[in-house]
Write an enzyme that holds these catalytic residues in place. Structure first.
Site, short mmCIF file in Angstrom:
data_model
loop_
_atom_site.label_atom_id
_atom_site.label_comp_id
_atom_site.label_asym_id
_atom_site.label_seq_id
_atom_site.Cartn_x
_atom_site.Cartn_y
_atom_site.Cartn_z
N TRP A 26 0.85 -1.19 0.00
CA TRP A 26 0.00 0.00 0.00
C TRP A 26 0.88 1.24 0.00
O TRP A 26 1.96 1.24 0.61
CB TRP A 26 -0.88 0.03 1.25
CG TRP A 26 -2.14 -0.77 1.11
CD1 TRP A 26 -2.26 -2.12 1.29
CD2 TRP A 26 -3.42 -0.28 0.77
NE1 TRP A 26 -3.56 -2.50 1.08
CE2 TRP A 26 -4.31 -1.37 0.75
CE3 TRP A 26 -3.92 0.99 0.47
CZ2 TRP A 26 -5.65 -1.25 0.47
CZ3 TRP A 26 -5.27 1.12 0.19
CH2 TRP A 26 -6.12 0.01 0.18
N SER A 58 -0.83 -3.74 6.05
CA SER A 58 -0.23 -3.65 7.37
C SER A 58 -0.63 -4.78 8.31
O SER A 58 0.17 -5.20 9.15
CB SER A 58 -0.59 -2.30 8.01
OG SER A 58 0.03 -1.26 7.29
N VAL A 59 -1.83 -5.30 8.17
CA VAL A 59 -2.26 -6.40 9.05
C VAL A 59 -1.41 -7.65 8.84
O VAL A 59 -1.22 -8.43 9.77
CB VAL A 59 -3.77 -6.69 8.83
CG1 VAL A 59 -4.21 -7.94 9.58
CG2 VAL A 59 -4.60 -5.49 9.28
N GLU A 60 -0.83 -7.79 7.66
CA GLU A 60 0.02 -8.94 7.37
C GLU A 60 1.44 -8.78 7.88
O GLU A 60 2.23 -9.74 7.86
CB GLU A 60 0.03 -9.22 5.86
CG GLU A 60 -1.30 -9.72 5.31
CD GLU A 60 -2.35 -8.63 5.14
OE1 GLU A 60 -3.55 -8.95 5.27
OE2 GLU A 60 -1.99 -7.46 4.89
N VAL A 80 2.25 2.29 5.72
CA VAL A 80 1.51 3.53 5.90
C VAL A 80 0.04 3.20 6.05
O VAL A 80 -0.52 2.49 5.21
CB VAL A 80 1.70 4.48 4.69
CG1 VAL A 80 0.87 5.75 4.87
CG2 VAL A 80 3.17 4.82 4.50
N THR A 86 -13.97 5.48 8.56
CA THR A 86 -14.54 4.41 9.38
C THR A 86 -13.57 4.03 10.50
O THR A 86 -12.44 4.50 10.55
CB THR A 86 -14.81 3.15 8.52
OG1 THR A 86 -13.56 2.59 8.11
CG2 THR A 86 -15.66 3.48 7.30
N HIS A 88 -12.06 1.35 10.75
CA HIS A 88 -11.07 0.42 10.22
C HIS A 88 -9.64 0.84 10.59
O HIS A 88 -8.81 0.02 10.95
CB HIS A 88 -11.23 0.30 8.70
CG HIS A 88 -10.29 -0.68 8.06
ND1 HIS A 88 -10.43 -2.04 8.22
CD2 HIS A 88 -9.20 -0.49 7.28
CE1 HIS A 88 -9.46 -2.65 7.55
NE2 HIS A 88 -8.71 -1.72 6.98
#
Length: 159
Positions: A26, A58-60, A80, A86, A88
């Site tokens: 990203w 980023s979650v990975e 980033v 939201t 999220h």
């Protein structure tokens, strides 16, 4: 400014250490530059080997950071996350921070948290280490992780 009061990012002698870098896809222009700066910092610190792996988002980062932490002396996680409309953003930021902290503690390997968590693209650019940026999180994250690895090594090697 987020960096107000931050210590100077001095170089550390990390000769012989190996650095793993995990970075998101990203915001590729920003993250690619941060990865480049992390590599430059590693070279300036005399790191023996740098390996970079990419992940979707980023979650990975934490799971790949954990795999790297099992084989490398230090890890730098770079990405980033820009606030949207939201919740999220909050979930992602908490998940990444908690995950990277857990990896560092579980593996006893320093993991530098270089994920920019910002409100706007302008804030991200200002922290990504460009010539006009006020901060250089790619460089600072690598040096911080390496400095911690040198400290951990000194504890392990001390009688």
């Amino acid at each position: 400014m987020a960096g107000h009061g931050a210590p100077e990012s001095n170089l550390v002698d990390a000769s012989g250490l190996r650095l793993g870098v995990v970075a998101t896809r990203w915001h590729v222009q920003l993250v690619d530059h941060m990865v480049e700066r992390a590599h430059q910092a590693a070279k300036a610190c005399s790191v023996a080997q740098v390996t970079t792996l990419r992940v979707a988002g980023s979650v990975e980062l934490p799971v790949v950071a954990q795999a790297l932490a099992r084989r490398y002396d230090a890890v730098a996680a770079l990405g980033v996350v820009i606030r949207g409309e939201t919740a999220h953003f909050d979930y992602v930021c908490r998940s990444v921070t908690d995950g990277l902290t857990r990896v560092a503690l579980d593996e006893a390997t320093p993991v530098g948290h270089g994920v920019l968590t910002v409100d706007s693209m302008e804030q991200a650019v200002d922290r990504a280490g460009f010539e006009e940026s006020s901060e250089d999180k790619g460089w600072a994250t690598a040096v911080a992780a390496l400095e911690a690895a040198v400290a951990v090594r000194s504890v392990i090697l001390s009688p």
